[in-house]
Design a protein around this motif. Sequence first.
Motif, PDB file in Angstrom:
ATOM      1  N   GLU A 125     -48.432 -20.019 -13.061  1.00  0.00           N
ATOM      2  CA  GLU A 125     -47.445 -20.282 -14.106  1.00  0.00           C
ATOM      3  C   GLU A 125     -46.977 -21.727 -14.062  1.00  0.00           C
ATOM      4  N   GLY A 126     -46.767 -22.229 -12.857  1.00  0.00           N
ATOM      5  CA  GLY A 126     -46.370 -23.629 -12.713  1.00  0.00           C
ATOM      6  C   GLY A 126     -47.466 -24.573 -13.167  1.00  0.00           C
ATOM      7  N   LEU A 127     -48.693 -24.237 -12.827  1.00  0.00           N
ATOM      8  CA  LEU A 127     -49.831 -25.058 -13.236  1.00  0.00           C
ATOM      9  C   LEU A 127     -49.954 -25.084 -14.760  1.00  0.00           C
ATOM     10  N   ALA A 128     -49.825 -23.915 -15.390  1.00  0.00           N
ATOM     11  CA  ALA A 128     -49.928 -23.840 -16.839  1.00  0.00           C
ATOM     12  C   ALA A 128     -48.826 -24.648 -17.518  1.00  0.00           C
ATOM     13  N   LEU A 129     -47.619 -24.618 -16.940  1.00  0.00           N
ATOM     14  CA  LEU A 129     -46.503 -25.371 -17.502  1.00  0.00           C
ATOM     15  C   LEU A 129     -46.786 -26.868 -17.456  1.00  0.00           C
ATOM     16  N   MET A 130     -47.332 -27.337 -16.336  1.00  0.00           N
ATOM     17  CA  MET A 130     -47.634 -28.760 -16.200  1.00  0.00           C
ATOM     18  C   MET A 130     -48.762 -29.178 -17.137  1.00  0.00           C
ATOM     19  N   GLN A 131     -49.794 -28.331 -17.254  1.00  0.00           N
ATOM     20  CA  GLN A 131     -50.936 -28.684 -18.099  1.00  0.00           C
ATOM     21  C   GLN A 131     -50.586 -28.662 -19.582  1.00  0.00           C
ATOM     22  N   SER A 132     -49.603 -27.860 -19.946  1.00  0.00           N
ATOM     23  CA  SER A 132     -49.190 -27.786 -21.351  1.00  0.00           C
ATOM     24  C   SER A 132     -48.256 -28.925 -21.739  1.00  0.00           C
ATOM     25  N   GLY A 133     -47.732 -29.636 -20.751  1.00  0.00           N
ATOM     26  CA  GLY A 133     -46.774 -30.699 -21.022  1.00  0.00           C
ATOM     27  C   GLY A 133     -45.382 -30.179 -21.298  1.00  0.00           C
ATOM     28  N   GLY A 134     -45.158 -28.906 -20.959  1.00  0.00           N
ATOM     29  CA  GLY A 134     -43.873 -28.305 -21.287  1.00  0.00           C
ATOM     30  C   GLY A 134     -42.795 -28.460 -20.219  1.00  0.00           C
ATOM     31  N   TRP A 135     -43.115 -29.071 -19.096  1.00  0.00           N
ATOM     32  CA  TRP A 135     -42.121 -29.209 -18.014  1.00  0.00           C
ATOM     33  C   TRP A 135     -41.096 -30.269 -18.370  1.00  0.00           C
ATOM     34  N   GLU A 136     -39.821 -29.920 -18.270  1.00  0.00           N
ATOM     35  CA  GLU A 136     -38.748 -30.848 -18.639  1.00  0.00           C
ATOM     36  C   GLU A 136     -37.926 -31.278 -17.438  1.00  0.00           C
ATOM     37  N   GLY A 137     -38.433 -30.969 -16.234  1.00  0.00           N
ATOM     38  CA  GLY A 137     -37.709 -31.389 -15.028  1.00  0.00           C
ATOM     39  C   GLY A 137     -37.265 -30.217 -14.183  1.00  0.00           C
ATOM     40  N   TRP A 138     -36.812 -30.533 -12.987  1.00  0.00           N
ATOM     41  CA  TRP A 138     -36.442 -29.524 -11.994  1.00  0.00           C
ATOM     42  C   TRP A 138     -35.240 -28.716 -12.447  1.00  0.00           C
ATOM     43  N   SER A 139     -35.274 -27.423 -12.133  1.00  0.00           N
ATOM     44  CA  SER A 139     -34.154 -26.544 -12.436  1.00  0.00           C
ATOM     45  C   SER A 139     -33.993 -25.561 -11.276  1.00  0.00           C
ATOM     46  N   PRO A 140     -32.780 -25.288 -10.831  1.00  0.00           N
ATOM     47  CA  PRO A 140     -32.588 -24.389  -9.691  1.00  0.00           C
ATOM     48  C   PRO A 140     -32.972 -22.941  -9.960  1.00  0.00           C
ATOM     49  N   SER A 141     -33.155 -22.578 -11.213  1.00  0.00           N
ATOM     50  CA  SER A 141     -33.472 -21.182 -11.523  1.00  0.00           C
ATOM     51  C   SER A 141     -34.878 -21.007 -12.104  1.00  0.00           C
ATOM     52  N   ALA A 142     -35.656 -22.083 -12.124  1.00  0.00           N
ATOM     53  CA  ALA A 142     -36.966 -22.014 -12.775  1.00  0.00           C
ATOM     54  C   ALA A 142     -38.045 -21.503 -11.820  1.00  0.00           C
ATOM     55  N   LEU A 143     -38.911 -20.638 -12.312  1.00  0.00           N
ATOM     56  CA  LEU A 143     -40.101 -20.164 -11.596  1.00  0.00           C
ATOM     57  C   LEU A 143     -39.791 -19.702 -10.172  1.00  0.00           C
ATOM     58  N   LEU A 144     -38.766 -18.896 -10.052  1.00  0.00           N
ATOM     59  CA  LEU A 144     -38.402 -18.410  -8.725  1.00  0.00           C
ATOM     60  C   LEU A 144     -39.397 -17.351  -8.250  1.00  0.00           C
ATOM     61  N   GLY A 145     -39.973 -17.593  -7.083  1.00  0.00           N
ATOM     62  CA  GLY A 145     -40.896 -16.644  -6.486  1.00  0.00           C
ATOM     63  C   GLY A 145     -40.275 -15.980  -5.276  1.00  0.00           C
ATOM     64  N   GLY A 146     -41.133 -15.444  -4.413  1.00  0.00           N
ATOM     65  CA  GLY A 146     -40.638 -14.761  -3.218  1.00  0.00           C
ATOM     66  C   GLY A 146     -41.145 -15.413  -1.942  1.00  0.00           C
ATOM     67  N   ARG A 147     -40.331 -15.400  -0.923  1.00  0.00           N
ATOM     68  CA  ARG A 147     -40.688 -15.960   0.378  1.00  0.00           C
ATOM     69  C   ARG A 147     -41.654 -15.022   1.098  1.00  0.00           C
ATOM     70  N   LEU A 148     -42.705 -15.579   1.719  1.00  0.00           N
ATOM     71  CA  LEU A 148     -43.648 -14.759   2.474  1.00  0.00           C
ATOM     72  C   LEU A 148     -43.137 -14.420   3.867  1.00  0.00           C
ATOM     73  N   SER A 149     -42.438 -15.336   4.487  1.00  0.00           N
ATOM     74  CA  SER A 149     -41.975 -15.133   5.856  1.00  0.00           C
ATOM     75  C   SER A 149     -41.143 -13.858   5.979  1.00  0.00           C
ATOM     76  N   GLY A 150     -41.520 -13.018   6.929  1.00  0.00           N
ATOM     77  CA  GLY A 150     -40.800 -11.784   7.181  1.00  0.00           C
ATOM     78  C   GLY A 150     -41.267 -10.604   6.358  1.00  0.00           C
TER      79      GLY A 150
END
Length: 328
Positions: A125-150
């Motif tokens: 999803e992040g790759l597609a956003l960058m390739q589309s030119g749609g990224w408008e900068g960092w956001s604390p709530s954007a594309l939140l995934g899950g931590r693998l550790s634990g």
Amino acid sequence: MSSGRLSVVVTRRLPAPVENRLAELFDVTLNEDDKPLSRAALASAMRSADVLVPTLSDRIDAALIAQAGDSLKLIANYGAGVDHIDVQTARQHGILVSNTPGVSADDTADMAMALILGVARRIPEGLALMQSGGWEGWSPSALLGGRLSGRRLGILGMGRIGQAVARRAAAFNMQIHYHNRRRLRPEIEEALEATYWESLDQMVARMDVLSINCPHTPSTFHLMNARRLKLMKPEAVIVNTSRGEVIDENALTRMLRAGEIAGAGLDVYEHGAEVNPRLRELKNVVLLPHMGSATVEGRIEMGEKVIVNIKTFQDGHRPPDQVVPAML
């Protein structure tokens, strides 16, 4: 057999060093355009060759084997999986079958971890956003995934590849669990810090990530069926780098669409290249074109194993990687 050299037919293009070495040792017929052979072309090759070198894209069933010529005595498969070959019928016709095990374990395990990361951290999803030119900068709530550790990783099939996945996942501080036809020896289990589950149902219900690493056999067809998929936690992720037939693809697609499973990473599909079109539409799915073992090093090593199997057979000995029905 011509001039004392075995007649060898190769059904797909192989790395140049492998093809060159085959040509040095045998009377070899190569597939120059790399298109899968038709059933008629396969039958023709099996009538004329001493040795056939197929790949997983060639379905060699009982009817095809019945058309083989008297000269065909070895099917030296290029690949570890042999579910596309009727090994029992081949044996009944006096045709040996060999494969190339152990070569791609690390490569496939790398890909399993890549899929786990890709799904959990939403990399496509992040790759597609960058390739589309749609990224408008960092956001604390954007594309939140899950931590693998634990997180709990359940490995279905703890052979060479499953164990390689376990070692990699441990480096991410994941908890390793597994279900296997046979429990590992205590020293291996201890080294992997892996917890064995005799009940697949109980393991599946408790895992955060499930990695499919068992071969496709009659007993593993749809092992992850609709009932068993429904046991998974809604926030769980499933990854398959083994064989597509192990998962009921339609059931998986329905559950992913309904949000009953959080995501999936698939490198293999139940119907080969005919991927369920509804899977392609889902953002919570990472799809790859069966490239788990696709490294230059791995492909050459596979070819070297094929050559050793053929040469050993030619010398009157049992191929080191012979497959017998009891192994399946």
